[in-house]
Enzyme design. Structure first.
Site, PDB file in Angstrom:
ATOM      1  N   GLY A  90       1.813   0.865   9.593  1.00 38.05           N
ATOM      2  CA  GLY A  90       3.117   1.060   8.982  1.00 38.05           C
ATOM      3  C   GLY A  90       3.344   2.531   8.700  1.00 38.05           C
ATOM      4  N   ASN A  96       4.525   5.873   6.393  1.00 31.73           N
ATOM      5  CA  ASN A  96       4.252   6.247   5.014  1.00 31.73           C
ATOM      6  C   ASN A  96       5.247   5.563   4.078  1.00 31.73           C
ATOM      7  OD1 ASN A  96       2.150   7.935   5.758  1.00 31.73           O
ATOM      8  ND2 ASN A  96       3.454   9.749   5.902  1.00 31.73           N
ATOM      9  N   GLY A  97       4.723   5.002   2.999  1.00 31.63           N
ATOM     10  CA  GLY A  97       5.580   4.319   2.043  1.00 31.63           C
ATOM     11  C   GLY A  97       5.879   2.874   2.378  1.00 31.63           C
ATOM     12  N   SER A  98       5.281   2.364   3.445  1.00 30.58           N
ATOM     13  CA  SER A  98       5.549   0.977   3.851  1.00 30.58           C
ATOM     14  C   SER A  98       4.802  -0.043   3.004  1.00 30.58           C
ATOM     15  CB  SER A  98       5.167   0.777   5.321  1.00 30.58           C
ATOM     16  OG  SER A  98       3.766   0.980   5.508  1.00 30.58           O
ATOM     17  N   GLY A  99       3.763   0.404   2.294  1.00 29.46           N
ATOM     18  CA  GLY A  99       2.968  -0.505   1.473  1.00 29.46           C
ATOM     19  C   GLY A  99       1.597  -0.803   2.026  1.00 29.46           C
ATOM     20  N   LYS A 100       1.250  -0.216   3.178  1.00 26.83           N
ATOM     21  CA  LYS A 100      -0.015  -0.579   3.821  1.00 26.83           C
ATOM     22  C   LYS A 100      -1.227  -0.147   2.997  1.00 26.83           C
ATOM     23  CE  LYS A 100      -0.240   3.426   6.977  1.00 26.83           C
ATOM     24  NZ  LYS A 100       0.856   4.166   6.320  1.00 26.83           N
ATOM     25  N   SER A 101      -1.189   1.044   2.400  1.00 27.27           N
ATOM     26  CA  SER A 101      -2.338   1.489   1.608  1.00 27.27           C
ATOM     27  C   SER A 101      -2.462   0.708   0.310  1.00 27.27           C
ATOM     28  CB  SER A 101      -2.232   2.991   1.306  1.00 27.27           C
ATOM     29  OG  SER A 101      -2.486   3.749   2.480  1.00 27.27           O
ATOM     30  N   GLU A 151      -6.791   4.968   6.736  1.00 28.36           N
ATOM     31  CA  GLU A 151      -6.425   6.155   7.525  1.00 28.36           C
ATOM     32  C   GLU A 151      -7.582   7.156   7.558  1.00 28.36           C
ATOM     33  OE1 GLU A 151      -2.368   7.347   7.993  1.00 28.36           O
ATOM     34  OE2 GLU A 151      -1.836   6.323   6.125  1.00 28.36           O
TER      35      GLU A 151
END
Length: 285
Positions: free
Chosen positions: A47, A49-54, A165
């Site tokens: 996703g 950046n900011g998509s919620g994946k982390s 990442e």
């Protein structure tokens, strides 16, 4: 009756994560996420950046996340936090040198003192750090520090390891070594959550979960994520999630749409090697 395999799965249900905004209103980083991870599975989590994946990766690892609501059954992963490798290695290194880092991790895991030196040497060699074992971190490159962090996280043979990442700031050689360590762990039975924006790291049949605006926007194979089920009639799911097609994937789609390439469309070097020349792509790639 509950299937034994399903009972062993890590299951997230109705997971939302809220954070306070400047105006005092709640903002969601994750919204009603439903996800199941099986023992020994490899899950690519992608996703922008900011998509919620982390945020989702941290929850899967069992790390505390303020503002989280919903439920999670940890299953095979157990109740203790899983091994977790971050993008910035300096935030998770405790020793002063690679050798000290390995010793710290092994002692914490209860490895007998008589086995520490030999085990630490194996870990250092695995990360190609034997020649730098006693150098302070300041004398090591960012890639070498990341390899030390990966080797330390991998030392415990955790049932689950999350790479958030972990290769994003590495050169090709260091990134390949991190991937090799992850594959070794997976081959030995460890479940791997691989968080990335590098779509060239995806493999044809491995599972991909793509995040967009805090929700799961795709859950399927790597090939379907890159090309879609019907490449002539639909936009690839990766583009719908805001990610860019890798160059070779764009080339494959162009050749397919012009009638010069047949399905299944290639995703990696070995698949491309079988069609070079036959598709007239030698010079193009």
């Amino acid at each position: 009756m509950v299937d034994h395999q399903e009972a062993d799965d890590l299951i997230v249900s109705g997971l939302s994560v809220y954070t306070d905004a400047v105006d005092g209103a709640d903002r969601s980083r994750l919204e009603e996420v439903e996800l199941k991870l099986s023992r020994g599975e490899w899950l690519n989590l992608v996703g922008v950046n900011g998509s919620g994946k982390s945020t989702l990766a941290r929850v899967l690892a069992g790390l505390p996340e303020a503002g989280a609501v919903g439920s999670m059954r940890r299953g095979f992963a157990g109740e203790e936090p899983a091994a977790y490798v971050m993008q910035q290695p300096d935030t998770q290194l405790f020793g002063q040198t690679p050798r000290e880092e390995m010793a710290f991790v092994l002692e914490w895991q209860g490895v007998p003192a008589s086995e520490l030196p030999q085990t630490a040497e194996r870990m250092l060699a695995r990360a190609d750090l034997s020649a730098f074992a006693d150098e302070p971190w300041a004398r090591l490159s960012g890639g070498q520090r990341q390899l030390a962090a990966v080797a330390a996280a991998a030392a415990g043979r955790s049932r689950l390891i999350v790479f958030d990442e972990a290769t994003s700031m590495l050169d090709g050689a260091a990134a390949a070594r991190v991937r090799a360590i992850a594959r070794e762990l997976h081959a030995a039975g460890t479940a791997v959550v691989w968080v990335t924006q590098r779509l060239e790291e995806l493999e044809p049949e491995r599972r991909v979960v793509a995040m967009a605006d805090g929700r799961i926007a795709f859950d399927g194979s790597g090939r379907e994520f890159i090309y879609g089920r019907h490449p002539l009639r639909e936009e690839p799911p990766c583009l719908r999630c805001g990610l860019r097609l890798p160059y070779l994937a764009s080339l494959a789609l162009e050749l397919y749409r012009s009638g010069h390439l047949d399905a299944p469309l290639p995703m990696n070097e070995s698949e491309w090697s079988g069609i070079r020349g036959r598709a007239g792509t030698d010079e193009a790639i």
